[in-house]
Design a protein around this motif. Structure first.
Motif, PDB file in Angstrom:
ATOM      1  N   LEU A  76      -4.215   0.405   8.983  1.00  0.00           N
ATOM      2  CA  LEU A  76      -4.696   0.268  10.361  1.00  0.00           C
ATOM      3  C   LEU A  76      -4.157  -0.998  11.017  1.00  0.00           C
ATOM      4  CD1 LEU A  76      -8.414   1.470  10.129  1.00  0.00           C
ATOM      5  CD2 LEU A  76      -6.499   2.617  11.257  1.00  0.00           C
ATOM      6  N   TYR A  77      -4.120  -2.103  10.281  1.00  0.00           N
ATOM      7  CA  TYR A  77      -3.614  -3.350  10.862  1.00  0.00           C
ATOM      8  C   TYR A  77      -2.120  -3.249  11.172  1.00  0.00           C
ATOM      9  CZ  TYR A  77      -7.975  -5.868  10.113  1.00  0.00           C
ATOM     10  OH  TYR A  77      -9.283  -6.292  10.176  1.00  0.00           O
ATOM     11  N   ILE A  78      -1.371  -2.589  10.314  1.00  0.00           N
ATOM     12  CA  ILE A  78       0.056  -2.386  10.589  1.00  0.00           C
ATOM     13  C   ILE A  78       0.229  -1.505  11.826  1.00  0.00           C
ATOM     14  CG2 ILE A  78       2.184  -1.340   9.730  1.00  0.00           C
ATOM     15  CD1 ILE A  78       1.504  -3.989   8.442  1.00  0.00           C
ATOM     16  N   VAL A  79      -0.567  -0.425  11.923  1.00  0.00           N
ATOM     17  CA  VAL A  79      -0.501   0.468  13.084  1.00  0.00           C
ATOM     18  C   VAL A  79      -0.858  -0.287  14.361  1.00  0.00           C
ATOM     19  CG1 VAL A  79      -1.585   2.466  14.194  1.00  0.00           C
ATOM     20  CG2 VAL A  79      -0.914   2.588  11.794  1.00  0.00           C
ATOM     21  N   VAL A  80      -1.868  -1.161  14.281  1.00  0.00           N
ATOM     22  CA  VAL A  80      -2.269  -1.938  15.461  1.00  0.00           C
ATOM     23  C   VAL A  80      -1.143  -2.852  15.920  1.00  0.00           C
ATOM     24  CG1 VAL A  80      -3.754  -3.854  16.180  1.00  0.00           C
ATOM     25  CG2 VAL A  80      -4.753  -1.839  15.126  1.00  0.00           C
ATOM     26  N   LEU A  81      -0.458  -3.500  14.984  1.00  0.00           N
ATOM     27  CA  LEU A  81       0.668  -4.353  15.355  1.00  0.00           C
ATOM     28  C   LEU A  81       1.775  -3.540  16.031  1.00  0.00           C
ATOM     29  CD1 LEU A  81       0.915  -6.707  12.236  1.00  0.00           C
ATOM     30  CD2 LEU A  81       0.105  -7.301  14.528  1.00  0.00           C
ATOM     31  N   VAL A  90      -6.707   1.469   3.550  1.00  0.00           N
ATOM     32  CA  VAL A  90      -6.957   1.959   4.904  1.00  0.00           C
ATOM     33  C   VAL A  90      -6.883   0.808   5.908  1.00  0.00           C
ATOM     34  CG1 VAL A  90      -8.631   3.069   6.420  1.00  0.00           C
ATOM     35  CG2 VAL A  90      -8.365   3.863   4.069  1.00  0.00           C
ATOM     36  N   GLN A  91      -7.492  -0.321   5.554  1.00  0.00           N
ATOM     37  CA  GLN A  91      -7.426  -1.486   6.431  1.00  0.00           C
ATOM     38  C   GLN A  91      -5.988  -1.953   6.623  1.00  0.00           C
ATOM     39  OE1 GLN A  91     -10.332  -3.788   4.060  1.00  0.00           O
ATOM     40  NE2 GLN A  91     -11.364  -4.238   6.001  1.00  0.00           N
ATOM     41  N   PHE A 141       0.861  -1.181   0.000  1.00  0.00           N
ATOM     42  CA  PHE A 141       0.000   0.000   0.000  1.00  0.00           C
ATOM     43  C   PHE A 141       0.894   1.227   0.000  1.00  0.00           C
ATOM     44  CE2 PHE A 141       0.806  -0.812   4.470  1.00  0.00           C
ATOM     45  CZ  PHE A 141       0.977   0.453   5.012  1.00  0.00           C
ATOM     46  N   SER A 142       0.315   2.358  -0.348  1.00  0.00           N
ATOM     47  CA  SER A 142       1.097   3.587  -0.444  1.00  0.00           C
ATOM     48  C   SER A 142       0.285   4.741   0.115  1.00  0.00           C
ATOM     49  CB  SER A 142       1.464   3.871  -1.909  1.00  0.00           C
ATOM     50  OG  SER A 142       0.286   4.117  -2.665  1.00  0.00           O
ATOM     51  N   ALA A 143       0.929   5.876   0.294  1.00  0.00           N
ATOM     52  CA  ALA A 143       0.233   7.068   0.795  1.00  0.00           C
ATOM     53  C   ALA A 143      -0.903   7.448  -0.156  1.00  0.00           C
ATOM     54  CB  ALA A 143       1.210   8.230   0.950  1.00  0.00           C
ATOM     55  N   GLY A 144      -0.654   7.284  -1.438  1.00  0.00           N
ATOM     56  CA  GLY A 144      -1.671   7.631  -2.424  1.00  0.00           C
ATOM     57  C   GLY A 144      -2.908   6.754  -2.320  1.00  0.00           C
ATOM     58  N   THR A 145      -2.702   5.444  -2.167  1.00  0.00           N
ATOM     59  CA  THR A 145      -3.852   4.544  -2.066  1.00  0.00           C
ATOM     60  C   THR A 145      -4.596   4.736  -0.750  1.00  0.00           C
ATOM     61  OG1 THR A 145      -2.417   2.768  -1.205  1.00  0.00           O
ATOM     62  CG2 THR A 145      -2.832   2.816  -3.585  1.00  0.00           C
TER      63      THR A 145
END
Length: 206
Positions: free
Chosen positions: A125-130, A121-122, A94-98
């Motif tokens: 969010l999953y990376i941030v949660v980890l 976005v999902q 994923f990228s900032a653009g997507t």
């Protein structure tokens, strides 16, 4: 020739860890609120009725006991996710653009949902949660063993700062839970698959 095969939307390790995590996080949060109440960081406390343990000693006992369940559950999920390629397939790329594009679509309620393909976005969010989970564990260890892990405490800016880091990391996870539940309510058809595993039909060449 071409044949169709059905694959699980959510493999059993994902479902097992997901539902165990629901119980574990509830225990961690409720016992953590009791510990917080004993020495509040801010001008508010949590109602005693939503805490777990009854008193500070009980809060600590529950928090540490459930912590080990959280650790084992997270370890299983991470090891399986890496070795099976689950993280690589589901969370990247994923990228900032997507992310910007899918966020705009989500705000207009026009974001399509695919069972096996997470949107940008999902994925974010999953990376941030980890990452929040890792920060939660590190700050929790620093608070639990500040003398033995003095280097970790120093890395986090001291014992008092580590408490704030722990609080905000947990708050971030709770915000994710709220968003996650809201998305399930908006797209309720996603819930059965997390219980049964669900099946999707894919084409395969033989």
């Amino acid at each position: 020739m071409s044949a169709s095969a059905k694959k699980r939307v959510h493999p059993w390790p994902v479902r097992l860890c997901h539902w165990l995590n629901v119980l574990v996080m509830a225990g961690m949060v409720m016992s953590g609120w009791g510990i917080y109440n004993a020495s509040p960081l801010f001008s508010f406390t949590f109602p005693q009725s939503v805490t777990l343990g009854g008193w500070l000693g009980g809060n600590l006992a529950w928090h540490l006991a459930v912590m080990w369940l959280l650790f084992v559950n997270a370890l299983i999920y991470i090891v399986w996710g890496v070795l099976s390629g689950h993280f690589r397939r589901r969370f990247f790329p994923f990228s900032a653009g997507t992310v910007i594009r899918d966020t705009a679509l989500a705000l207009r309620f026009r974001l399509p949902h695919q069972h096996r393909d997470y949107n940008a976005v999902q994925k974010l969010l999953y990376i941030v949660v980890l990452l929040l989970g890792a920060l939660l564990v590190l700050s929790g260890l620093a608070i639990w063993k500040p003398v033995q892990l003095d280097a970790l405490v120093a890395l986090l800016g001291g014992f008092d700062i580590a408490r704030y880091v722990h609080f905000f990391a947990m708050s971030g996870l709770m915000l994710f839970v709220v968003l996650h539940v809201a998305m399930v309510l908006l797209v309720p058809k996603t819930l059965p698959a997390m219980v049964t595993g669900g099946r999707i039909r894919e084409s395969a060449d033989e």
